[in-house]
Design a protein around this motif. Structure first.
Motif, PDB file in Angstrom:
ATOM      1  N   UNK A  55      10.448  -5.215  11.091  1.00  0.00           N
ATOM      2  CA  UNK A  55      10.307  -5.761  10.700  1.00  0.00           C
ATOM      3  C   UNK A  55       8.784  -6.170   9.380  1.00  0.00           C
ATOM      4  N   UNK A  56       8.323  -6.545  11.337  1.00  0.00           N
ATOM      5  CA  UNK A  56       6.820  -7.022  10.580  1.00  0.00           C
ATOM      6  C   UNK A  56       5.351  -6.347  10.098  1.00  0.00           C
ATOM      7  N   UNK A  57       6.190  -5.043  10.270  1.00  0.00           N
ATOM      8  CA  UNK A  57       5.447  -4.054   9.880  1.00  0.00           C
ATOM      9  C   UNK A  57       5.674  -3.591   8.021  1.00  0.00           C
ATOM     10  N   UNK A  58       6.465  -4.175   7.907  1.00  0.00           N
ATOM     11  CA  UNK A  58       6.716  -2.841   6.416  1.00  0.00           C
ATOM     12  C   UNK A  58       6.728  -4.502   5.349  1.00  0.00           C
ATOM     13  N   UNK A  59       5.150  -3.428   4.656  1.00  0.00           N
ATOM     14  CA  UNK A  59       4.945  -4.185   3.683  1.00  0.00           C
ATOM     15  C   UNK A  59       5.160  -3.603   1.995  1.00  0.00           C
ATOM     16  N   UNK A  60       4.468  -3.974   1.309  1.00  0.00           N
ATOM     17  CA  UNK A  60       4.468  -3.282   0.083  1.00  0.00           C
ATOM     18  C   UNK A  60       3.835  -2.033   0.133  1.00  0.00           C
ATOM     19  N   UNK A  61       2.980  -1.623   0.772  1.00  0.00           N
ATOM     20  CA  UNK A  61       3.223  -0.149   1.005  1.00  0.00           C
ATOM     21  C   UNK A  61       4.087  -0.200   0.639  1.00  0.00           C
ATOM     22  N   UNK A  62       4.998  -0.108   1.744  1.00  0.00           N
ATOM     23  CA  UNK A  62       6.139   1.183   2.034  1.00  0.00           C
ATOM     24  C   UNK A  62       7.483   0.457   0.878  1.00  0.00           C
ATOM     25  N   UNK A  63       6.776  -0.561   0.155  1.00  0.00           N
ATOM     26  CA  UNK A  63       7.644  -0.631  -0.264  1.00  0.00           C
ATOM     27  C   UNK A  63       7.990   0.056  -1.913  1.00  0.00           C
ATOM     28  N   UNK A  64       6.613   0.405  -1.617  1.00  0.00           N
ATOM     29  CA  UNK A  64       6.284   1.427  -3.119  1.00  0.00           C
ATOM     30  C   UNK A  64       6.490   3.065  -3.335  1.00  0.00           C
ATOM     31  N   UNK A  65       6.393   3.365  -1.652  1.00  0.00           N
ATOM     32  CA  UNK A  65       7.016   4.706  -1.647  1.00  0.00           C
ATOM     33  C   UNK A  65       8.337   4.089  -2.291  1.00  0.00           C
ATOM     34  N   UNK A  66       9.388   3.880  -2.266  1.00  0.00           N
ATOM     35  CA  UNK A  66      10.590   3.633  -2.242  1.00  0.00           C
ATOM     36  C   UNK A  66      10.816   3.744  -3.531  1.00  0.00           C
ATOM     37  N   UNK A  67      10.290   2.381  -4.187  1.00  0.00           N
ATOM     38  CA  UNK A  67      10.023   2.230  -5.887  1.00  0.00           C
ATOM     39  C   UNK A  67       9.597   3.795  -6.801  1.00  0.00           C
ATOM     40  N   UNK A  68       8.553   4.506  -5.484  1.00  0.00           N
ATOM     41  CA  UNK A  68       7.893   5.098  -6.702  1.00  0.00           C
ATOM     42  C   UNK A  68       9.571   6.329  -6.954  1.00  0.00           C
ATOM     43  N   UNK A  69      10.602   6.087  -6.039  1.00  0.00           N
ATOM     44  CA  UNK A  69      11.517   7.747  -6.317  1.00  0.00           C
ATOM     45  C   UNK A  69      12.538   6.687  -6.775  1.00  0.00           C
ATOM     46  N   UNK A  70      12.547   5.425  -6.844  1.00  0.00           N
ATOM     47  CA  UNK A  70      13.781   4.651  -7.863  1.00  0.00           C
ATOM     48  C   UNK A  70      13.619   4.937  -9.059  1.00  0.00           C
TER      49      UNK A  70
END
Length: 151
Positions: A39-54
């Motif tokens: 949780x503490x390491x989850x940043x926007x960069x991780x979100x962006x990887x998921x959002x690109x597939x969405x």
């Protein structure tokens, strides 16, 4: 009358101090060792990887996460982190996205999200994604469809 009992020679037992077991070596595939970031390491960069597939726009992501689009832009600018509930929702949606993209393809999945399947009592699929239970229901529906159960 007395019977003659034949006596057989008894073999000596092997010494008990010897171990003759073999050692089994198990290897874990690399794919299984990958973990989602803490949780503490989850940043926007991780979100962006998921959002690109969405198949969701940034505005739709903001609605799904119950935050403003401006907050998402701020997270992008600062590479900021999300709170625990948002991260849980993102990871659950990532699971849905992976299943949907694999089953329909990205464009087909986008179209299916705007459909009204009979098995969801005519509700639009994307409307169900606003709650945890709704997301789980859609994931369950996709699994049933993958296995050929009419949906």
């Amino acid at each position: 009358m007395k019977k003659n009992v034949k006596r057989y020679p008894v073999a000596e037992d092997p010494p008990l101090s010897l171990v003759s077991d073999f050692e089994a070596i198990y290897q874990v595939p690399d794919k299984a060792t990958k973990r989602a970031p803490a949780v503490k390491d989850f940043t926007y960069a991780h979100f962006r990887k998921i959002a690109d597939r969405a198949p969701f726009s940034l505005n739709e992501w903001a609605d799904l996460l119950y935050i403003s689009e401006r907050s998402l832009h701020r997270y992008a600018k600062e590479d900021g982190g999300f709170n625990g509930l948002q991260i849980e929702r993102i990871l659950l949606l990532a699971k849905l996205i992976d299943i949907g993209n694999e089953f329909f393809g990205k464009d087909g999945f986008r179209q299916w999200l705007h459909s009204h399947p009979f098995s969801l009592n005519g509700a639009m699929v994307q409307e169900l994604l606003s709650t945890h239970t709704g997301i789980q229901e859609v994931i369950g529906l996709l699994h049933r469809m993958e296995h050929g159960i009419s949906a």
